[in-house]
Design an enzyme around this catalytic site. Structure first.
Site, PDB file in Angstrom:
ATOM      1  N   SER A 146       0.840  -1.197   0.000  1.00  0.00           N
ATOM      2  CA  SER A 146       0.000   0.000   0.000  1.00  0.00           C
ATOM      3  C   SER A 146       0.873   1.244   0.000  1.00  0.00           C
ATOM      4  O   SER A 146       1.629   1.500   0.937  1.00  0.00           O
ATOM      5  CB  SER A 146      -0.898   0.017   1.238  1.00  0.00           C
ATOM      6  OG  SER A 146      -1.462   1.301   1.365  1.00  0.00           O
ATOM      7  N   HIS A 152      -1.214  -1.243  -4.347  1.00  0.00           N
ATOM      8  CA  HIS A 152      -2.482  -0.923  -3.679  1.00  0.00           C
ATOM      9  C   HIS A 152      -2.551   0.585  -3.436  1.00  0.00           C
ATOM     10  O   HIS A 152      -1.707   1.158  -2.753  1.00  0.00           O
ATOM     11  CB  HIS A 152      -2.575  -1.691  -2.355  1.00  0.00           C
ATOM     12  CG  HIS A 152      -3.883  -1.541  -1.646  1.00  0.00           C
ATOM     13  ND1 HIS A 152      -4.991  -2.299  -1.959  1.00  0.00           N
ATOM     14  CD2 HIS A 152      -4.270  -0.720  -0.642  1.00  0.00           C
ATOM     15  CE1 HIS A 152      -6.001  -1.948  -1.170  1.00  0.00           C
ATOM     16  NE2 HIS A 152      -5.595  -0.978  -0.361  1.00  0.00           N
ATOM     17  N   ASP A 208      -4.866   3.735  -2.021  1.00  0.00           N
ATOM     18  CA  ASP A 208      -5.985   4.050  -1.138  1.00  0.00           C
ATOM     19  C   ASP A 208      -6.536   5.435  -1.441  1.00  0.00           C
ATOM     20  O   ASP A 208      -5.851   6.441  -1.253  1.00  0.00           O
ATOM     21  CB  ASP A 208      -5.520   3.981   0.318  1.00  0.00           C
ATOM     22  CG  ASP A 208      -5.221   2.553   0.727  1.00  0.00           C
ATOM     23  OD1 ASP A 208      -6.154   1.742   0.714  1.00  0.00           O
ATOM     24  OD2 ASP A 208      -4.048   2.250   1.038  1.00  0.00           O
ATOM     25  N   MET A 213      -9.191   8.207  -0.492  1.00  0.00           N
ATOM     26  CA  MET A 213     -10.054   8.612   0.630  1.00  0.00           C
ATOM     27  C   MET A 213     -10.595  10.015   0.396  1.00  0.00           C
ATOM     28  O   MET A 213      -9.865  10.900  -0.066  1.00  0.00           O
ATOM     29  CB  MET A 213      -9.244   8.600   1.928  1.00  0.00           C
ATOM     30  CG  MET A 213      -8.553   7.272   2.203  1.00  0.00           C
ATOM     31  SD  MET A 213      -7.755   7.279   3.802  1.00  0.00           S
ATOM     32  CE  MET A 213      -6.849   5.726   3.727  1.00  0.00           C
ATOM     33  N   HIS A 225      -8.385   1.047  -4.182  1.00  0.00           N
ATOM     34  CA  HIS A 225      -9.341   0.820  -3.086  1.00  0.00           C
ATOM     35  C   HIS A 225     -10.046   2.143  -2.793  1.00  0.00           C
ATOM     36  O   HIS A 225      -9.440   3.073  -2.262  1.00  0.00           O
ATOM     37  CB  HIS A 225      -8.545   0.308  -1.866  1.00  0.00           C
ATOM     38  CG  HIS A 225      -9.322   0.207  -0.590  1.00  0.00           C
ATOM     39  ND1 HIS A 225      -8.701  -0.002   0.632  1.00  0.00           N
ATOM     40  CD2 HIS A 225     -10.652   0.260  -0.324  1.00  0.00           C
ATOM     41  CE1 HIS A 225      -9.615  -0.066   1.577  1.00  0.00           C
ATOM     42  NE2 HIS A 225     -10.813   0.104   1.028  1.00  0.00           N
ATOM     43  N   MET A 232     -12.338   4.532  -0.888  1.00  0.00           N
ATOM     44  CA  MET A 232     -13.008   4.833   0.384  1.00  0.00           C
ATOM     45  C   MET A 232     -13.691   6.179   0.204  1.00  0.00           C
ATOM     46  O   MET A 232     -13.298   7.180   0.808  1.00  0.00           O
ATOM     47  CB  MET A 232     -11.983   4.847   1.518  1.00  0.00           C
ATOM     48  CG  MET A 232     -11.530   3.441   1.910  1.00  0.00           C
ATOM     49  SD  MET A 232      -9.945   3.429   2.746  1.00  0.00           S
ATOM     50  CE  MET A 232      -8.867   3.361   1.324  1.00  0.00           C
ATOM     51  N   MET A 254     -11.665  -5.689   5.367  1.00  0.00           N
ATOM     52  CA  MET A 254     -10.887  -4.737   6.158  1.00  0.00           C
ATOM     53  C   MET A 254     -10.591  -5.369   7.518  1.00  0.00           C
ATOM     54  O   MET A 254     -11.499  -5.831   8.200  1.00  0.00           O
ATOM     55  CB  MET A 254     -11.651  -3.427   6.366  1.00  0.00           C
ATOM     56  CG  MET A 254     -11.799  -2.542   5.139  1.00  0.00           C
ATOM     57  SD  MET A 254     -10.268  -2.176   4.251  1.00  0.00           S
ATOM     58  CE  MET A 254      -9.278  -1.369   5.525  1.00  0.00           C
ATOM     59  N   PHE A 297      -6.537   5.020   7.830  1.00  0.00           N
ATOM     60  CA  PHE A 297      -5.136   5.285   8.178  1.00  0.00           C
ATOM     61  C   PHE A 297      -4.302   4.007   8.062  1.00  0.00           C
ATOM     62  O   PHE A 297      -4.816   2.911   8.283  1.00  0.00           O
ATOM     63  CB  PHE A 297      -5.038   5.807   9.621  1.00  0.00           C
ATOM     64  CG  PHE A 297      -5.866   7.047   9.828  1.00  0.00           C
ATOM     65  CD1 PHE A 297      -5.374   8.297   9.496  1.00  0.00           C
ATOM     66  CD2 PHE A 297      -7.165   6.945  10.317  1.00  0.00           C
ATOM     67  CE1 PHE A 297      -6.157   9.439   9.652  1.00  0.00           C
ATOM     68  CE2 PHE A 297      -7.953   8.082  10.485  1.00  0.00           C
ATOM     69  CZ  PHE A 297      -7.445   9.336  10.150  1.00  0.00           C
ATOM     70  N   ASP A 335      -6.794  -6.329   4.273  1.00  0.00           N
ATOM     71  CA  ASP A 335      -6.154  -5.005   4.312  1.00  0.00           C
ATOM     72  C   ASP A 335      -6.220  -4.407   5.717  1.00  0.00           C
ATOM     73  O   ASP A 335      -7.309  -4.189   6.251  1.00  0.00           O
ATOM     74  CB  ASP A 335      -6.902  -4.108   3.308  1.00  0.00           C
ATOM     75  CG  ASP A 335      -6.282  -2.727   3.145  1.00  0.00           C
ATOM     76  OD1 ASP A 335      -5.207  -2.472   3.707  1.00  0.00           O
ATOM     77  OD2 ASP A 335      -6.900  -1.905   2.429  1.00  0.00           O
TER      78      ASP A 335
HETATM   79  C1  DX5 Z   1      -6.429   1.737   5.412  1.00  0.00           C
HETATM   80  C2  DX5 Z   1      -5.999   1.380   4.035  1.00  0.00           C
HETATM   81  C3  DX5 Z   1      -4.876   0.425   3.968  1.00  0.00           C
HETATM   82  C4  DX5 Z   1      -3.613   0.899   4.642  1.00  0.00           C
HETATM   83  C5  DX5 Z   1      -2.989  -0.310   5.233  1.00  0.00           C
HETATM   84  O1  DX5 Z   1      -7.608   2.447   5.357  1.00  0.00           O
HETATM   85  O2  DX5 Z   1      -7.072   0.791   3.318  1.00  0.00           O
HETATM   86  O3  DX5 Z   1      -4.609  -0.021   2.647  1.00  0.00           O
HETATM   87  O4  DX5 Z   1      -2.701   1.526   3.790  1.00  0.00           O
HETATM   88  O5  DX5 Z   1      -1.893   0.071   5.960  1.00  0.00           O
HETATM   89  P1  DX5 Z   1      -1.185  -0.872   7.017  1.00  0.00           P
HETATM   90  O6  DX5 Z   1      -0.725  -2.094   6.261  1.00  0.00           O
HETATM   91  O7  DX5 Z   1      -0.083  -0.051   7.531  1.00  0.00           O
HETATM   92  O8  DX5 Z   1      -2.209  -1.238   8.064  1.00  0.00           O
HETATM   93 ZN    ZN Z   2      -6.559  -0.158   1.351  1.00  0.00          ZN
END
Ligand code: DX5
Ligand code: ZN
Length: 215
Positions: free
Chosen positions: A5, A30, A32, A34, A63, A65, A134, A140, A172
């Site tokens: 990620s 990956h 993210d 948001m 991904h 969000m 999740m 975060f 994840d």
């Molecule tokens: C969290 C994200 C993850 C995040 C995972 O909302 O969806 O992809 O980057 O990070 P780690 O592996 O540090 O928990």
């Molecule tokens: Zn993610």
């Protein structure tokens, strides 16, 4: 598969970080996305994804969000997404959304938050390319893994097998060398890892070790 990620990458040296992943044993990038509404954090959008796509030599696993993701599916395709996942919690007409993603030529995934029962996904087992469970509350990197996820993976794996579905299970949040084998044993196919890779002394080596566990 292993999906580092980029949320935990050094954005001042993003090209170097991407090249590190390019030459690693990782399978996907990956990303993210948001929106500051569905989750209490804001990351990046189409411009950055397009830049990443120019350098990345592995598929982009995006991904979302964000609320009402249907508004932007084709923009994510144009930006370079290969895998696109939407949260169960953000879609009123999930079945329609899944098929819209597939029609655009992307792998369609559905993400479930930790508080929701995995049974909510049973009716779409034959429709999706992958599920994303999740194992932390989204928003975060660097959070602690929620152990009950293991049972959810096993249940979903059984359901997928019962249906003879090809859907993959991605996990994840809080994933690392300490829990990867448990996740693989429970039936996970794709591990997302941010902090455990980018925060380690030797990210390339951590990716190799994770890959050894999940293959
Ligand atoms: C969290 C994200 C993850 C995040 C995972 O909302 O969806 O992809 O980057 O990070 P780690 O592996 O540090 O928990
Ligand atoms: Zn993610």
């Amino acid at each position: 598969m292993i999906a580092p990620s980029l949320l935990s990458a050094n954005f001042l040296k993003l090209e170097d970080e991407i090249n590190m992943i390019n030459k690693s044993k990782a399978d996907l990038f990956h990303l993210d996305i948001m929106d500051g509404k569905f989750v209490p954090n804001i990351t990046f959008g189409f411009g950055i994804i397009k830049q990443i796509k120019k350098v990345a030599n592995k598929p982009l696993d995006v991904h979302l969000m964000i609320d009402e993701p249907d508004r932007y599916l084709s923009e994510f395709k144009e930006a370079g997404a290969d895998y696109l996942s939407v949260h169960y919690e953000t879609c009123s007409h999930l079945h329609r959304t899944i098929f819209a993603i597939k029609e655009l030529g992307m792998k369609a995934g559905v993400v479930l938050n930790p508080h929701n029962p995995v049974e909510l996904l049973y009716e779409i087992v034959d429709d999706v390319d992958f599920f994303l469970l999740m194992s932390v509350n989204p928003g975060f990197g660097g959070q602690k893994f929620i152990p009950r996820t293991i049972e959810k993976i096993s249940k979903l794996r059984n359901k997928i097998e019962q249906n003879n579905s090809k859907a993959l299970i991605e996990v994840d949040g809080g994933v690392g060398l300490n829990n990867a084998s448990q996740l693989a044993d429970a039936g996970a196919d794709i591990l997302v890892a941010g902090n455990s890779i980018f925060g380690s002394d030797n990210p390339l080596d951590t990716i190799s070790k994770l890959k050894e566990i999940i293959k």
